[in-house]
Design an enzyme around this catalytic site. Sequence first.
Site, PDB file in Angstrom:
ATOM      1  N   CYS A  65       0.843  -1.200   0.000  1.00 43.41           N
ATOM      2  CA  CYS A  65       0.000   0.000   0.000  1.00 43.41           C
ATOM      3  C   CYS A  65       0.883   1.257   0.000  1.00 43.41           C
ATOM      4  O   CYS A  65       1.472   1.543  -1.028  1.00 43.41           O
ATOM      5  CB  CYS A  65      -0.993  -0.053   1.159  1.00 43.41           C
ATOM      6  SG  CYS A  65      -2.466   0.911   0.795  1.00 43.41           S
ATOM      7  N   HIS A  67      -3.644  -5.176   0.367  1.00 44.42           N
ATOM      8  CA  HIS A  67      -3.027  -5.687   1.602  1.00 44.42           C
ATOM      9  C   HIS A  67      -3.063  -7.221   1.609  1.00 44.42           C
ATOM     10  O   HIS A  67      -4.016  -7.808   2.111  1.00 44.42           O
ATOM     11  CB  HIS A  67      -3.794  -5.173   2.820  1.00 44.42           C
ATOM     12  CG  HIS A  67      -3.650  -3.710   3.039  1.00 44.42           C
ATOM     13  ND1 HIS A  67      -2.787  -3.180   3.971  1.00 44.42           N
ATOM     14  CD2 HIS A  67      -4.262  -2.661   2.447  1.00 44.42           C
ATOM     15  CE1 HIS A  67      -2.869  -1.865   3.941  1.00 44.42           C
ATOM     16  NE2 HIS A  67      -3.758  -1.514   3.026  1.00 44.42           N
ATOM     17  N   GLU A 121      -1.585  -9.126   3.448  1.00 50.51           N
ATOM     18  CA  GLU A 121      -1.488  -9.644   4.829  1.00 50.51           C
ATOM     19  C   GLU A 121      -2.849  -9.983   5.434  1.00 50.51           C
ATOM     20  O   GLU A 121      -2.932 -10.764   6.370  1.00 50.51           O
ATOM     21  CB  GLU A 121      -0.725  -8.659   5.719  1.00 50.51           C
ATOM     22  CG  GLU A 121      -1.423  -7.360   6.081  1.00 50.51           C
ATOM     23  CD  GLU A 121      -1.250  -6.243   5.049  1.00 50.51           C
ATOM     24  OE1 GLU A 121      -0.953  -6.544   3.876  1.00 50.51           O
ATOM     25  OE2 GLU A 121      -1.446  -5.064   5.426  1.00 50.51           O
TER      26      GLU A 121
HETATM   27  N1  GLN Z   1      -1.961   6.674   2.615  1.00 49.39           N
HETATM   28  C1  GLN Z   1      -2.081   5.914   1.435  1.00 49.39           C
HETATM   29  C2  GLN Z   1      -3.459   6.038   0.791  1.00 49.39           C
HETATM   30  O1  GLN Z   1      -4.386   6.455   1.420  1.00 49.39           O
HETATM   31  C3  GLN Z   1      -1.771   4.452   1.695  1.00 49.39           C
HETATM   32  C4  GLN Z   1      -2.728   3.785   2.613  1.00 49.39           C
HETATM   33  C5  GLN Z   1      -2.220   2.505   3.207  1.00 49.39           C
HETATM   34  O2  GLN Z   1      -1.018   2.239   3.235  1.00 49.39           O
HETATM   35  N2  GLN Z   1      -3.122   1.702   3.739  1.00 49.39           N
HETATM   36  O3  GLN Z   1      -3.624   5.733  -0.347  1.00 49.39           O
END
Ligand code: GLN
Length: 567
Positions: free
Chosen positions: A399, A525, A527
């Site tokens: 992410c 994600h 995970e």
């Molecule tokens: N801050 C980034 C976004 O909003 C990544 C979010 C995250 O890592 N969950 O896109």
Amino acid sequence: MDNNPLGIILLTLQDMPDKTRYIFVTGGVTSSLGKGIISASLAKLLQARGLTVTIQKLDPYINVDPGTMNPYEHGECYVTDDGAETDLDLGHYERFLNITTSQANNVTTGRIYKSVIDKEREGNYLGKTVQVVPHITDEIKHWVQLLGKTGKYEVVLSEIGGTVGDIESLPFLEAVRQLKWELGDHCLVIHLTLIPYLSATGELKTKPTQHSVKKLQELGIQPDILVCRCDRQVDSDIRRKIALFCNVSPEAVIQSVDADTIYDVPVLMKREGLDTVVLEKLKLKSPSEPDMDSWLTFLKKLKNPKLSVEIGIVGKYVELRDAYKSIAESVNHAGASNDCKVNIHWVHAEDIDGNNAGDILSGLNGLIVAPGFGHRGIEGKLLSVRYARENRLPFLGICLGMQCAVIEFARNVLGLKNADSTEMNPRTSFPVIDLMAEQKEISTKGGTMRLGSYECLIKKNSKTWEIFKLKTINERHRHRYEFNNHFTGEYERAGMICAGINPESGLVEIIELSDHPWFIGVQFHPEYKSTALKPHPLFVHFIKASLEARQPQVSRSASKVKTLTVR
Ligand code: GLN
């Protein structure tokens, strides 16, 4: 209720006889005793006996969900397929049970009150004074039985957050009292307590357990089973004493001695007979003894590694391990599947600067840059990405970690000076990561990100294809920003490939470097979907690549492993 799918389920199922057994897990004496792990372990044993089981977490705080909470407050926010932002215990439930949970598996005081207040405004209680009892407690009971009434589960476990005696958990406990009375032997309460050892006198002390059971009894709840956490064996005299003073049968006083790994707990609970006592008390016949073969195989691999590998995780909450719970567990699953022990080195992003990145990272065999929000620690993350890219160190960006890989590549390979995400610099001339179009009109924070499971098409001939060997995967998301497709051509010409794309929006889900042994960034994600028995392919292949990278790395910089910032 018209456009509420859960409401529809209720309307059609409300007259069905509910044969489901309900188990409540409460906690006493202190927080952090591991109610989530005990609940997941018991559920695992029941599942291994062939019963259909799910677990729910009832959280007494007033936030509608933990999505707006800082990780310092709440640890990781776990995201389900249906896009619920939930408590991290749901991660344990999924990792232990290999099931998917949903919005209905995590209910907070905030959600309960919001629902009651919305109904009041709609006029559903016309003429009545709306009160904690019965309206709030009825709403809690409704949510507890919602999963049972789907007819899909023989057993629903509900873990009550917090500790008995907290003011905020009172309505939940009153709902438990009522359900216990209404459901009779289809319902039981397990109370998790602590038996501390006093080194001054060399004794285990039962008084805190007695007091916390009294507290429950004052609320009209007689626990059926006590699970006693302790750092050593509890002998039979102490168990008999606890049974006598707490009104439970001696075989229902179960010890839970500290374990080497959380994955041992189902096995320990089986040894203590927790599942047998539960079945007896619920008058439930189990088709078979628990079949734990696959679990024991996993455990054996986890506990008898042949090799070891050094993995760095760069984040800004590393002093708080719970913030990256699912990543750490995914790495453990992948380690077991590769027969290797993963030594995780937590690296604080703010500790890395232009002078020390090499010193801090050079003993590693693989690097993960963690998800996150906001500017703090970004420069350290970018330097870490650069180190991994230039030193051909296996890299997995998750992410924000993927977004950092995109920014770093723009700045140092494409020569786009000051390229950035508009999250960090809204006025950058090269917004390589930008706010998603559908986010531009949104100003409220709760539940408004791109959340939950979305499809991703994987490009054939990519390195990612070699990992999944699938045309389509579904992965969970939690973000507002995305790769800016305006720059795709430039990136791909320079060797950063968009290997995974969402078919509806064209959003870039996966990037990879063609000229690097293993460098992958994912907008989703992975995970959240790795379980003990089904480790996620991305983590499995990342650890495999890190193992392969081990020889040259170790010989090049073995002495530097000790200099890692491990917090
Ligand atoms: N801050 C980034 C976004 O909003 C990544 C979010 C995250 O890592 N969950 O896109």
